[in-house]
Design a protein around this motif. Structure first.
Motif, mmCIF file in Angstrom:
data_model
loop_
_atom_site.group_PDB
_atom_site.id
_atom_site.type_symbol
_atom_site.label_atom_id
_atom_site.label_comp_id
_atom_site.label_asym_id
_atom_site.label_seq_id
_atom_site.Cartn_x
_atom_site.Cartn_y
_atom_site.Cartn_z
ATOM 1 N N PRO A 1 7.520 6.855 0.452
ATOM 2 C CA PRO A 1 8.921 6.438 0.284
ATOM 3 C C PRO A 1 9.872 7.163 1.217
ATOM 4 O O PRO A 1 10.877 6.593 1.649
ATOM 5 C CB PRO A 1 9.212 6.771 -1.181
ATOM 6 C CG PRO A 1 7.883 6.767 -1.856
ATOM 7 C CD PRO A 1 6.914 7.272 -0.834
ATOM 8 N N GLU A 2 9.578 8.427 1.546
ATOM 9 C CA GLU A 2 10.495 9.177 2.392
ATOM 10 C C GLU A 2 10.575 8.618 3.812
ATOM 11 O O GLU A 2 11.501 8.919 4.561
ATOM 12 C CB GLU A 2 10.094 10.663 2.455
ATOM 13 C CG GLU A 2 8.697 10.933 2.977
ATOM 14 C CD GLU A 2 7.662 11.032 1.863
ATOM 15 O OE1 GLU A 2 6.682 11.770 2.055
ATOM 16 O OE2 GLU A 2 7.839 10.342 0.834
ATOM 17 N N PHE A 3 9.618 7.761 4.175
ATOM 18 C CA PHE A 3 9.642 7.125 5.491
ATOM 19 C C PHE A 3 9.958 5.632 5.391
ATOM 20 O O PHE A 3 9.803 4.891 6.362
ATOM 21 C CB PHE A 3 8.308 7.329 6.208
ATOM 22 C CG PHE A 3 7.916 8.775 6.353
ATOM 23 C CD1 PHE A 3 8.840 9.717 6.808
ATOM 24 C CD2 PHE A 3 6.640 9.198 6.024
ATOM 25 C CE1 PHE A 3 8.485 11.049 6.928
ATOM 26 C CE2 PHE A 3 6.281 10.538 6.142
ATOM 27 C CZ PHE A 3 7.207 11.465 6.598
ATOM 28 N N PHE B 1 0.181 9.662 10.928
ATOM 29 C CA PHE B 1 -0.095 8.233 10.965
ATOM 30 C C PHE B 1 0.696 7.493 9.898
ATOM 31 O O PHE B 1 1.263 6.419 10.150
ATOM 32 C CB PHE B 1 -1.590 7.971 10.785
ATOM 33 C CG PHE B 1 -1.983 6.537 11.016
ATOM 34 C CD1 PHE B 1 -2.263 6.078 12.295
ATOM 35 C CD2 PHE B 1 -2.065 5.641 9.964
ATOM 36 C CE1 PHE B 1 -2.617 4.754 12.526
ATOM 37 C CE2 PHE B 1 -2.418 4.312 10.178
ATOM 38 C CZ PHE B 1 -2.694 3.875 11.458
ATOM 39 N N ALA B 2 0.742 8.051 8.689
ATOM 40 C CA ALA B 2 1.492 7.408 7.613
ATOM 41 C C ALA B 2 2.957 7.251 7.991
ATOM 42 O O ALA B 2 3.578 6.202 7.732
ATOM 43 C CB ALA B 2 1.358 8.214 6.324
ATOM 44 N N ARG B 3 3.508 8.264 8.627
ATOM 45 C CA ARG B 3 4.920 8.181 9.026
ATOM 46 C C ARG B 3 5.119 7.131 10.114
ATOM 47 O O ARG B 3 6.021 6.284 10.012
ATOM 48 C CB ARG B 3 5.407 9.543 9.514
ATOM 49 C CG ARG B 3 6.850 9.508 9.982
ATOM 50 C CD ARG B 3 7.403 10.891 10.221
ATOM 51 N NE ARG B 3 8.844 10.827 10.510
ATOM 52 C CZ ARG B 3 9.643 11.871 10.524
ATOM 53 N NH1 ARG B 3 9.155 13.091 10.290
ATOM 54 N NH2 ARG B 3 10.927 11.730 10.787
ATOM 55 N N SER B 4 4.294 7.159 11.154
ATOM 56 C CA SER B 4 4.461 6.224 12.263
ATOM 57 C C SER B 4 4.268 4.779 11.813
ATOM 58 O O SER B 4 5.050 3.890 12.170
ATOM 59 C CB SER B 4 3.472 6.548 13.382
ATOM 60 O OG SER B 4 3.737 7.810 13.950
ATOM 61 N N ALA B 5 3.221 4.531 11.018
ATOM 62 C CA ALA B 5 2.923 3.170 10.579
ATOM 63 C C ALA B 5 4.004 2.634 9.655
ATOM 64 O O ALA B 5 4.345 1.445 9.702
ATOM 65 C CB ALA B 5 1.572 3.137 9.880
ATOM 66 N N THR B 6 4.555 3.512 8.814
ATOM 67 C CA THR B 6 5.580 3.081 7.864
ATOM 68 C C THR B 6 6.908 2.856 8.561
ATOM 69 O O THR B 6 7.534 1.792 8.411
ATOM 70 C CB THR B 6 5.735 4.110 6.739
ATOM 71 O OG1 THR B 6 4.471 4.318 6.105
ATOM 72 C CG2 THR B 6 6.733 3.635 5.703
ATOM 73 N N ALA C 1 9.348 -8.568 6.575
ATOM 74 C CA ALA C 1 10.683 -8.679 6.009
ATOM 75 C C ALA C 1 10.685 -8.365 4.522
ATOM 76 O O ALA C 1 11.635 -7.780 3.994
ATOM 77 C CB ALA C 1 11.228 -10.089 6.252
ATOM 78 N N ALA C 2 9.611 -8.740 3.835
ATOM 79 C CA ALA C 2 9.503 -8.487 2.400
ATOM 80 C C ALA C 2 9.108 -7.055 2.088
ATOM 81 O O ALA C 2 9.118 -6.651 0.917
ATOM 82 C CB ALA C 2 8.488 -9.445 1.783
ATOM 83 N N GLY C 3 8.746 -6.277 3.111
ATOM 84 C CA GLY C 3 8.356 -4.892 2.907
ATOM 85 C C GLY C 3 6.903 -4.707 2.513
ATOM 86 O O GLY C 3 6.466 -3.577 2.244
ATOM 87 N N LEU C 4 6.117 -5.786 2.506
ATOM 88 C CA LEU C 4 4.755 -5.686 1.980
ATOM 89 C C LEU C 4 3.819 -4.906 2.896
ATOM 90 O O LEU C 4 2.844 -4.315 2.415
ATOM 91 C CB LEU C 4 4.190 -7.085 1.724
ATOM 92 C CG LEU C 4 4.900 -7.879 0.620
ATOM 93 C CD1 LEU C 4 4.292 -9.275 0.490
ATOM 94 C CD2 LEU C 4 4.825 -7.145 -0.721
ATOM 95 N N VAL C 5 4.100 -4.871 4.207
ATOM 96 C CA VAL C 5 3.189 -4.140 5.093
ATOM 97 C C VAL C 5 3.303 -2.632 4.888
ATOM 98 O O VAL C 5 2.400 -1.879 5.260
ATOM 99 C CB VAL C 5 3.420 -4.495 6.579
ATOM 100 C CG1 VAL C 5 3.138 -5.963 6.836
ATOM 101 C CG2 VAL C 5 4.809 -4.105 7.045
ATOM 102 N N THR C 6 4.399 -2.165 4.304
ATOM 103 C CA THR C 6 4.572 -0.724 4.080
ATOM 104 C C THR C 6 4.440 -0.365 2.604
ATOM 105 O O THR C 6 4.907 0.689 2.175
ATOM 106 C CB THR C 6 5.936 -0.255 4.615
ATOM 107 O OG1 THR C 6 6.986 -1.033 4.013
ATOM 108 C CG2 THR C 6 6.006 -0.416 6.117
ATOM 109 N N LEU C 7 3.791 -1.219 1.839
ATOM 110 C CA LEU C 7 3.636 -1.000 0.403
ATOM 111 C C LEU C 7 3.017 0.352 0.084
ATOM 112 O O LEU C 7 3.424 1.041 -0.852
ATOM 113 C CB LEU C 7 2.766 -2.114 -0.192
ATOM 114 C CG LEU C 7 2.510 -2.050 -1.693
ATOM 115 C CD1 LEU C 7 3.700 -2.637 -2.450
ATOM 116 C CD2 LEU C 7 1.232 -2.803 -2.065
ATOM 117 N N LEU C 8 2.002 0.766 0.849
ATOM 118 C CA LEU C 8 1.294 2.022 0.609
ATOM 119 C C LEU C 8 1.947 3.210 1.307
ATOM 120 O O LEU C 8 1.490 4.347 1.146
ATOM 121 C CB LEU C 8 -0.157 1.905 1.079
ATOM 122 C CG LEU C 8 -1.065 0.952 0.296
ATOM 123 C CD1 LEU C 8 -2.388 0.745 1.023
ATOM 124 C CD2 LEU C 8 -1.316 1.474 -1.116
ATOM 125 N N GLY C 9 2.997 2.960 2.069
ATOM 126 C CA GLY C 9 3.615 4.020 2.840
ATOM 127 C C GLY C 9 4.454 4.956 1.996
ATOM 128 O O GLY C 9 4.966 4.586 0.935
#
Length: 429
Positions: free
Chosen positions: A86-88, A138-143, A76-84
């Motif tokens: 931005p366009e995704f 992978f970056a797109r799917s994970a993000t 919810a805080a967005g922390l799991v996608t920190l490294l993802g």
């Protein structure tokens, strides 16, 4: 990559849903309508999450239940996608920021700091090992999927066996540790291709019949990391998802070996976070509850006037400040090469980074164990009550710092200092 994953049934996916007072955080979660746009903003976000986790970290540790709600809070805080990217929908941040986020979360809850730190490493697996096409996919799917990623990659166990069945790979075996467990959406598998010495990494959905977690993680500390054993039975993945392979031939580089120093610095950061959390909690207790000693001949009105308490906290605080400086310097150095073009990395530079990581880790292990133990001398006998919960910090740090023997880290640094030798890449260097 073709890997797909669906959320497990238990975790909610919004901050509002995560706000279960009887579950992870004890109080309603704040609403986060959008991602921060700066590193400073992300660190503020991480601190908000850490503060929530700290409210009932001891109670949740004692309950020892799978941290579905805690993972929902990270999402919810967005922390799991920190490294993802931005366009995704990702944060587009660097590893330097990610390391500090891990440390911040670990101040509030060491277990969740570890989960997030391991996730960042597994999120980066395709970047380390994959082809250009696999990295982007992978970056797109994970993000976009806001995956929490775990890994069944324990080098001390026998490797999983990987059979080549035409267009597919089939994984079988058992790992005695697998951080992420049932709360992960995707699991990284690693094994050796039958008939060869070739290692294969791939990512598969966690929720499938062939992945069975034993639920046997019942250790002294880091109790909410879902780090128990796992049985892998006939888990299939297409050859196209074998990271770094083209026409069934692996194309790797020195850059791919950064997985070990990168994760070892994750360790150092959540160790530091645990120690910082211990010191923060102890100083608060001393200010609020510790009584001055009335039999010293130089009686004080309050504990914060006691010279030995002031001296003790001064020593511990200065030690952690020094450790943070070393760890931050190392984080900046490895972040630079993790985000640089892969072909630029030399074996020598990789080895120098590994030595810096070893030095960072050995310092915070020894200093962190001192901090998490000595705080009892500065808070007093009543602070040893289970209701206070100061034991959680030592238990957490002691448990994970046994991951690999510290004397070998000292040897790596010593060989570099004496002879200028850098360590050869292994599963632990």
């Amino acid at each position: 990559m073709t890997t797909t994953a669906t959320s497990r049934t238990a975790p909610p996916t919004t901050a509002t849903d995560a706000a279960d007072p009887s579950a992870a955080t004890g109080t309603p979660s704040p609403s986060w309508p959008e991602h921060p746009t700066t590193a400073e903003g992300w660190l503020e976000r991480a601190q908000e999450v850490s503060d929530l986790l700290a409210l009932d970290a001891v109670e949740r540790d004692r309950a020892n239940e799978s941290p579905f709600q805690e993972v929902a809070l990270l999402k919810a805080a967005g922390l799991v996608t920190l490294l993802g990217p931005p366009e995704f929908g990702g944060g587009g941040q660097t590893w330097e920021t990610a390391y500090t986020v891990v440390r911040t979360i670990a101040r509030g809850d060491g277990s969740i700091g570890q989960l997030l730190g391991y996730h960042y490493l597994w999120f980066w697996t395709a970047e380390l090992v994959g082809t250009d096409e696999q990295r982007a996919a992978f970056a797109r799917s994970a993000t976009e999927g806001t995956w929490l990623i775990g890994g069944a990659v324990n080098p001390r166990d026998d490797d999983l066996t990987v059979a080549d069945e035409g267009d597919e790979l089939v994984f079988n075996g058992r790992k005695s540790f697998s951080t992420g467990g049932v709360v992960s959406d995707v699991t990284i598998l690693e094994g050796v291709l039958q008939g060869t010495d070739d290692h294969v990494f791939t990512a598969v959905p966690t929720d499938q019949e062939g992945i069975v977690f034993a639920g046997d993680w019942d250790n002294l500390g880091q109790r909410l990391t879902e780090s128990g054993s796992v049985r892998i039975t006939d888990v299939r993945a297409p050859w196209s998802d074998a990271l770094g392979y083209v026409d069934k031939t692996f194309h790797g580089s020195v850059y791919a070996t950064l997985n070990v120093p990168a994760i070892q610095l994750v360790f150092a950061n959540f160790y530091l976070g645990i120690a910082e959390g211990a010191l923060e909690r102890a100083t608060a207790y001393t200010r609020e509850k510790t009584r001055p000693w009335p039999f010293g001949g130089d009686d004080k009105d309050s504990a914060d006037q006691e010279w030995y308490i002031l001296e003790g906290y001064g020593r511990l605080q200065s030690t952690l400040w020094a450790d943070a400086s070393l760890i931050d310097r190392t984080g900046a150095a490895i972040s630079e090469i993790l985000h640089a073009p892969r072909e630029q990395l030399t074996e020598r530079r990789r080895g120098e980074i590994a030595v810096q990581v070893a030095a960072s880790k050995l310092r915070i292990v020894e200093d962190g164990l001192e901090v998490t133990s000595r705080i009892f001398e500065l808070t007093g006998a009543r602070a040893s009550a289970n209701s206070v919960g100061l034991d959680i910090y030592w238990r957490n740090l002691r448990t994970h710092s046994l991951h690999d023997p510290l004397p070998y880290k000292k040897r790596e640094v010593g060989e570099y200092a004496l002879a200028g030798r850098v360590p050869e890449p292994t599963w632990y260097t």
